[in-house]
Enzyme design. Sequence first.
Site, mmCIF file in Angstrom:
data_model
loop_
_atom_site.group_PDB
_atom_site.id
_atom_site.type_symbol
_atom_site.label_atom_id
_atom_site.label_comp_id
_atom_site.label_asym_id
_atom_site.label_seq_id
_atom_site.Cartn_x
_atom_site.Cartn_y
_atom_site.Cartn_z
ATOM 1 N N ALA A 111 -4.107 -0.360 0.637
ATOM 2 C CA ALA A 111 -4.135 0.486 -0.618
ATOM 3 C C ALA A 111 -3.395 0.346 -1.071
ATOM 4 C CB ALA A 111 -4.855 2.414 -0.175
ATOM 5 N N ALA A 112 -2.235 0.100 -1.037
ATOM 6 C CA ALA A 112 -0.782 0.304 -1.738
ATOM 7 C C ALA A 112 -1.396 -0.840 -2.510
ATOM 8 C CB ALA A 112 0.341 0.242 -1.423
ATOM 9 N N PRO A 113 -0.667 -0.989 -3.923
ATOM 10 C CA PRO A 113 0.067 0.743 -4.750
ATOM 11 C C PRO A 113 -1.115 1.204 -5.088
ATOM 12 C CG PRO A 113 0.154 -1.532 -6.922
ATOM 13 C CD PRO A 113 -0.528 -2.274 -4.723
ATOM 14 N N GLY A 114 -2.802 1.675 -5.214
ATOM 15 C CA GLY A 114 -3.200 2.048 -5.017
ATOM 16 C C GLY A 114 -4.093 2.077 -6.332
ATOM 17 N N LYS A 116 -7.001 -0.304 -6.362
ATOM 18 C CA LYS A 116 -8.187 0.490 -5.988
ATOM 19 C C LYS A 116 -8.829 1.541 -5.382
ATOM 20 C CE LYS A 116 -9.047 -4.522 -5.927
ATOM 21 N NZ LYS A 116 -8.051 -4.759 -5.532
ATOM 22 N N GLU A 134 -2.242 2.841 3.900
ATOM 23 C CA GLU A 134 -1.514 1.848 3.800
ATOM 24 C C GLU A 134 -0.450 1.552 4.587
ATOM 25 O OE1 GLU A 134 -0.621 -1.064 1.647
ATOM 26 O OE2 GLU A 134 0.708 -1.597 2.942
ATOM 27 N N ARG A 139 5.503 1.214 1.009
ATOM 28 C CA ARG A 139 4.470 0.814 0.117
ATOM 29 C C ARG A 139 3.237 1.734 0.142
ATOM 30 N NH1 ARG A 139 2.853 -4.055 -2.121
ATOM 31 N NH2 ARG A 139 1.280 -3.763 -1.876
ATOM 32 N N ASP A 179 -9.230 -4.386 1.297
ATOM 33 C CA ASP A 179 -8.671 -4.956 0.065
ATOM 34 C C ASP A 179 -7.351 -5.910 1.215
ATOM 35 O OD1 ASP A 179 -8.684 -6.503 -2.300
ATOM 36 O OD2 ASP A 179 -6.766 -5.074 -2.777
ATOM 37 N N CYS A 232 -7.613 -11.695 -3.199
ATOM 38 C CA CYS A 232 -7.295 -12.355 -4.564
ATOM 39 C C CYS A 232 -7.404 -14.041 -3.910
ATOM 40 C CB CYS A 232 -6.432 -11.623 -4.964
ATOM 41 S SG CYS A 232 -4.800 -11.029 -4.335
HETATM 42 N N1 SAM Z 1 -5.794 -2.316 -2.615
HETATM 43 C C1 SAM Z 1 -4.532 -2.378 -3.226
HETATM 44 C C2 SAM Z 1 -4.998 -2.462 -4.664
HETATM 45 O O1 SAM Z 1 -5.828 -2.475 -5.348
HETATM 46 O O2 SAM Z 1 -3.549 -1.574 -5.936
HETATM 47 C C3 SAM Z 1 -3.888 -4.041 -3.051
HETATM 48 C C4 SAM Z 1 -3.639 -4.105 -1.535
HETATM 49 S S1 SAM Z 1 -3.287 -5.532 -1.204
HETATM 50 C C5 SAM Z 1 -4.242 -6.785 -1.725
HETATM 51 C C6 SAM Z 1 -3.016 -6.062 0.290
HETATM 52 C C7 SAM Z 1 -2.454 -4.712 1.451
HETATM 53 O O3 SAM Z 1 -2.306 -4.583 2.597
HETATM 54 C C8 SAM Z 1 -0.682 -4.908 1.310
HETATM 55 O O4 SAM Z 1 -0.913 -3.506 0.656
HETATM 56 C C9 SAM Z 1 -0.345 -4.229 2.594
HETATM 57 O O5 SAM Z 1 1.142 -4.482 2.332
HETATM 58 C C10 SAM Z 1 -1.184 -3.904 3.455
HETATM 59 N N2 SAM Z 1 -1.720 -4.926 5.057
HETATM 60 C C11 SAM Z 1 -0.176 -6.318 5.127
HETATM 61 N N3 SAM Z 1 -0.365 -6.168 6.218
HETATM 62 C C12 SAM Z 1 -1.928 -5.376 6.698
HETATM 63 C C13 SAM Z 1 -2.357 -5.032 7.685
HETATM 64 N N4 SAM Z 1 -2.312 -5.569 9.302
HETATM 65 N N5 SAM Z 1 -3.711 -3.946 7.576
HETATM 66 C C14 SAM Z 1 -3.517 -3.627 6.474
HETATM 67 N N6 SAM Z 1 -3.096 -3.779 5.700
HETATM 68 C C15 SAM Z 1 -2.216 -4.273 5.487
#
Ligand code: SAM
Length: 457
Positions: A111-114, A116, A134, A139, A179, A232
Site C-alpha cells: 500500500a505505501a505510500p498510499g 490507491k 506495507e 514506508r 499493487d 506499473c
Molecule cells: N499501492 C501503492 C500506491 O498506490 O501508493 C504503491 C505500491 S508499490 C507499487 C509496491 C509496494 O510493495 C512498495 O511499497 C513495496 O515496499 C512493497 N513491497 C516490496 N516487496 C514486497 C513484498 N515482498 N511483499 C509485499 N509488498 C512488498
Amino acid sequence: MLNKDFIELMSEQLGVEECRQLVEALQEAPQPTSIRLNPHKSYEAPPFCAPVEWCRWGGYLAERPSFTRDGHFQAGGYYVQEASSMFVGYLLETALGGEIPDGIRLLDMCAAPGGKSTLYSSIVGDKGTVVANEVIRQRALTLADNITRWGVGNTIVTSNDPSHFASSLEGWFDVVAVDAPCSGEGMFRKSEEAREGWSLDNVRLSAARQRRILADAWKALREGGVLIYSTCTFNRQENEDNMEWLSEEFECQRIEIEIPNQWGIVRTEAGEAQCFHFYPHRTKGEGLFAAIVRKGSEEGRGQRHNPKPRRSPFGEVDKKIVAQLSSYFNTPYPLKFTTIGESIYAYNTNHWADQRCVAEQMSVLFSGTKVGEMFGKKFRPDHSLALASGLRKEAFPTAELSEEDMLRYFRREELSSVASLAEGLNLLLWQGQPIGFTKRIGARTNTLLPKELRIFI
Ligand code: SAM
C-alpha cells in the site's frame, strides 16, 4: 536511453510499429500532474484543465505547484496521484455493481505510500474497513501519515508480510488489491532510476515475487471475493502470465467490466482475468497494468471466515470522558472510543468488531482516528483529530491563519498572530479547512504538529 532488451521484449509483445510508438512516448515529458480530491473534505480545488475520465474525483493540473507548501495538501484535501493509477477505483466500483456493500472488508496488500489506499478509503467511506498494508516499516510510516491526512477513519495501517494475512486472516476479506512491486517500466519517463534498474533478470525476479504475494493474497480473500491486481509495468511476464498462472492454480471466475473505447485503454484476457493496459502513447497517464478476477464460485459468496480472538490491545474509556470526546465529532454513525496504551482512538461502531479483529492479528501502526490523550481532566488532542473528516470544528476555538502563519505552523515555528488566538487550545484553519492544533500560553504558541510532519521549505 532505454535498455535494448526492453525494446526487444516490447517489440515481441506489441509488434514493431506499436513498440516504436511506445518507445517514442517513453522519451517524451511525463503526462501533466494529476490530483484526486478527497470527497470526505470540502476543499474546492481551482478548476482542472481536464478531468481524469475514469475517476470522478481526479483531474489534471495546468502546472505542478509546490504541494508541500499547500495547506490543503497538508490537510488531506487532495492526493497527488498519477492518473492511470486511479483506474483501480473504477474497477472496484464496477465489479461491485456501483453499490458498496455494508461491512465490506478490503485489503490493500502493497500500500505505501498510499495512493490507491486513499482512493479505496474514499470509495468504502463509512460502509466498511480498509486495511492498508506495507511490509517495509519505514514506508509503512509514510503510509500512516498519508492515511491520517486523508482522515476518513475507516482505514487500518499494518506492516506485515503478506504470508501473515494468509495464515491469520484466511478467507477474511471481500476484496484484496495487490499493487505489486514490479520492474517499473511504466515509470521510465518519470524516473532515471527505473530506467537504469531495469533488466531481464529483474523482470524474472519480480514475476516470481508477484506470484508469492498473489498466492498469499488469494488465501486472505473469501470465496466469491474480488482480486484487483496491478503493476506499473508493461511486460506480460509480470502481468498476463501471472494472471494465467493464477487461473491455472486456483478456481477463478471472470468479472465483466465495460470501458469506453475513447479512454484508450488496451484490453487483454489472461485465464479468467480481465486485463487493462495503460500505454502512454494511447492514454493520458503513465504506464499501468490492472486486472480483475473473482475467487471461486458464486455459491461461496457471503461466507467469511473469522479467526479466534487473541489478546486485545484495547482498553475501556471512562463514560464521562466518552461524553466529552463525542462532542468533538459530527459523524453520521455512532463512535466507539477505546484506549491503546495512553492514547484514545475512535472507531465507527458499526465496523468496530472488524477493526478489533485486525488489531488482534496484525502489527498495526494506525487505525480509526487517534483522538488524543487525557492528563487527569485535561485533554490533549492528537494531530489526526484535526484532520479527521468527522471533526466538529465548533467544538474548539478556531483561528483562520494567514499564508505566512500556515507555513510557520507546518515548519513548527511560533505563529506571528498570537494575539488573535484564544488562550489554551486552538484549532487552526487554512481557508476554512482544519490543519492542526496549537496551544496559546500567554505570548507564546506551542504547536501540536508532530515533529516528523515538519516541512523545511
Ligand atoms: N499501492 C501503492 C500506491 O498506490 O501508493 C504503491 C505500491 S508499490 C507499487 C509496491 C509496494 O510493495 C512498495 O511499497 C513495496 O515496499 C512493497 N513491497 C516490496 N516487496 C514486497 C513484498 N515482498 N511483499 C509485499 N509488498 C512488498
